[in-house]
Each structure stands twice: as C-alpha cells, then as structure tokens.
Design a protein around this motif. Structure first.
Motif: not given
Length: 229
Positions: A134-151
């Motif tokens: 999230n901090h790398r791209f300054a956007v909330d929710g990306m790490s959770l999306h990566v986890a939920k999508e299993r990518i």
C-alpha cells in the motif's frame, strides 16, 4: 508419489531484479521493496541474488525466502483494480526478483523444483502481502486485494547455487504435490474453518517451509482443542 506429467515444462525469465533500501511514504519506513532491473548474469547463493537487500530479515529474505517470483500477468489485474496507479504497476515494482509470463499461482505448486540458468530452486511458500505494498503505491487496499485474489507470488529456497540471467530458461524438474498449488495453499490457509484433513495434507507436502508447517500444525491443534471443548 510425485507426478511426472509437468516435468520438463520450460518458461523464459523475462526480467530479474535486485536492489537496495528505499524509503516508503511520509513515515520514512525503510524497505527493500525497491528493486533495480538486472541486465547481466548474476550469481545466486543460499540467501538469494547477490546484491539484493532486505531491511528486516525476520520477515523478508533468508534461506526460505531467498528468491521472490511474481507473475507478470498479475500486473494487468492490479492495474484494472487500481487504475489510478496503473502506470506504476510494472514488473519489479512489487519487489520481486524474478518476472515471467506463463507461471502463476495456479500452475506453480509448493515443493516444485526448477532449474533456472545454473541454479536449482524449490518453491518453499507463498509471499504474504503486507502494508508495504500500500505504501509503495500510496493507495489503500492493494495488499488486501492481492491477498483476496491470491496473486501473491511465491518464494524459492536455493538448492544449488549458480548464476542466472534475463532470457534464461526455467525448467520444472520435479513436482511433489499435484494438490497444493500456491492458489490452493491460500484457499486452505485463508478459510475460516478449513477441514483438518486438508490442513494435515498441506503440512505433509515435501518442500513447504518449516515455519508454515509449524504455524499450520499449531492451528490444527487449536481447532481440535476448540472442537472438543
């Protein structure tokens, strides 16, 4: 018995990355997520690519997380979900060391052994996405999306040191489980109440990192105790 069906499958390494330490966000956290493209042959030792760095060796790097592989195809999925940072979502930007097309979380299995250049690698575990994405791209929710999508990508341990370079082939030498791809690992691990039989089968997979075996074993023990109380 391991299946021999996929052995010999060849994938080309599109790009390799390694790097030093950068600063994440306004908080000033130091991180090794920032990688530079490698244009030449590089040596790979037990702890990973020579010249690669991590800040916190308790959670990144080390023999069981020596090399991180992320499927290049996943960036298009992330860009579709986070169009505001699509231009920044390019191979290497999630901190991976290896980028390919044609290998993903559904086709790569725990314990798979690959020959990459002159290096022998074994898939040890998935990557566990954290807040630094999230901090790398300054956007909330990306790490959770990566986890939920299993990518999430996956890690290798180095069985045999050697050298690799962009354009080298990755050849699948051995598969120890047909059942547990990286994706299937996360299906079991992320379930609210996974069947104990599934967890025990995952624990038994040859090549799964010892830390995950321990964590899953503790969870099985907890579930058994909870169900008997």
């Amino acid at each position: 018995m391991p299946t021999l069906a996929p052995v010999g499958k060849i994938t080309t390494i599109d790009a390799l990355f390694a790097g030093g330490i950068g600063i994440l966000g306004e908080e000033g956290h130091r991180s090794g997520i920032f990688k530079n493209r490698i244009e030449t042959v590089v040596r790979v030792l037990a702890d990973g690519i020579v010249g690669d760095e991590q800040v916190d060796r308790r959670v990144h790097g080390g023999p069981e997380k020596a090399v991180h592989h992320f499927a290049a195809e996943n960036y298009a999925r992330l860009a579709a979900a986070f169009p505001q940072v699509a231009n920044a979502l390019v191979p290497g930007s999630l901190g991976e060391n290896v980028s390919t097309h044609g290998m993903n979380e559904r086709s790569v299995h725990i314990g798979d052994i690959y020959r990459a250049g002159s290096v022998t690698l074994q898939v040890s575990q998935p990557r566990s996405p954290c807040w630094k994405i999230n901090h790398r791209f300054a956007v909330d929710g990306m790490s959770l999306h990566v986890a939920k999508e299993r990518i999430t990508g996956w890690y290798y341990r180095v069985i045999e040191a050697g050298v690799i370079g962009p354009g080298d082939s990755m050849v699948l030498l051995e598969r120890t489980t047909d059942r547990f791809s990286i994706d299937a690992f996360w299906v079991v691990q992320s379930a609210h109440a996974p069947p104990i039989d599934d967890m025990e089968a995952l624990i038994a997979v040859d090549g799964l990192a010892a830390d995950w075996k321990r964590r899953l074993t503790e969870r099985v023990r907890w579930i058994r105790e909870y169900r008997t109380t």
